[in-house]
Design an enzyme around this catalytic site. Structure first.
Site, PDB file in Angstrom:
ATOM      1  N   ASP A  55     -16.414  -8.985  63.410  1.00  0.00           N
ATOM      2  CA  ASP A  55     -15.391  -9.085  64.451  1.00  0.00           C
ATOM      3  C   ASP A  55     -14.136  -9.781  63.928  1.00  0.00           C
ATOM      4  OD1 ASP A  55     -14.442  -8.509  67.006  1.00  0.00           O
ATOM      5  OD2 ASP A  55     -15.151 -10.399  67.857  1.00  0.00           O
ATOM      6  N   ILE A  56     -13.710  -9.409  62.726  1.00  0.00           N
ATOM      7  CA  ILE A  56     -12.476  -9.967  62.179  1.00  0.00           C
ATOM      8  C   ILE A  56     -11.284  -9.311  62.867  1.00  0.00           C
ATOM      9  CG2 ILE A  56     -11.039 -10.151  60.103  1.00  0.00           C
ATOM     10  CD1 ILE A  56     -13.692 -10.266  58.491  1.00  0.00           C
TER      11      ILE A  56
END
Length: 252
Positions: free
Chosen positions: A115-116
């Site tokens: 979830d960058i």
């Protein structure tokens, strides 16, 4: 105590010199909490937020899990973007290198972030050259079983790699893709694939990604362009690794 923000699962507060993330969702999976703690406990890097501990707080008559982190003064990249602030060409190489070093540390710890995005990149002391990856709530240990049922979509859609849109497992290459998309967005102020305020089906999004990203500005350093083009390659194996991309960045 100072309120810092809320997310899908809870609120984050500044308490003393720490950021405390309180999980407010009643049915928050215990395995997800354990996964975030495990992922952060494995990593020791100035480019990844440090976990100080886990405890329980009593709120509204219920026990709530709370994670205590180092507090990073300086805000995050999404806040900077929302206020019109873009990474300068003089800072972009250091910013990209720092994010890749954070990803490298996470991957060396046999963990995938998944979830960058700009909201999960803090700027230590407000400096682009000192990025810090936050929030491993969706992280996956590569040497552990998964709680995700495939096909499925885990992450934030605008930063999902093509293989994630197809419902396939996120591997290291998916984190690299998200780095490439995030940095390109922070250079131009626009998403490199999607139009603002448009809504896309999965098939439409997949078609957008297959067409390639918006071109980078001419003034962007050549080595940074090369790395960002690799990171946003449609085919997974063409994105390389954090180490190979770091090696492509000039030392100055």
């Amino acid at each position: 105590m100072q309120f810092l923000g809320n997310g899908a699962f809870g609120d984050t507060w500044k308490v003393g010199n720490e950021a405390v993330k309180v999980i407010c969702v009643d049915d928050y999976p215990k395995t997800r909490l354990e996964r975030e703690v495990e992922g952060l406990s494995r990593v020791n890097s100035p480019y990844v937020v440090a976990l100080h501990g886990v405890e329980e707080l009593k709120l509204g008559g219920q026990q709530r899990p709370a994670l205590r982190f180092e507090y990073i003064e300086g805000g995050d990249a999404e806040q900077r973007l929302a206020s019109g602030g873009l990474v300068s060409m003089g800072s972009v190489r250091g910013f990209l290198r720092g994010v890749l070093l954070g990803v490298q540390a996470i991957h060396k710890a046999a963990t995938i972030h998944r979830d960058i995005k700009p909201a999960n990149i803090a700027l230590r002391d407000g400096r682009w050259e000192r990025p810090v990856l936050l929030d491993l709530g969706l992280a996956k240990q590569m040497d552990a079983s998964t709680i995700t049922v495939y096909p499925g979509h885990i992450g934030t859609m605008p930063y999902m790699a093509p293989e994630q849109l197809e419902g396939r497992r996120a591997r290291k290459a998916a984190d690299l893709w998200a780095v490439g998309v995030s940095v390109r967005q922070l250079i131009s102020g626009r998403h490199p694939f999607y139009s603002e305020h448009e809504t896309y089906t999965i098939d439409e999004a997949f078609t957008k990604l297959s067409a390639g990203p918006e071109a980078l500005p001419n003034e962007c350093p050549d080595d940074v362009k090369q790395v960002l083009d690799r990171l946003t390659a449609f085919v997974e194996h063409e994105r390389g690794s954090s180490a190979s991309n770091l090696a492509r960045l000039a030392s100055q």
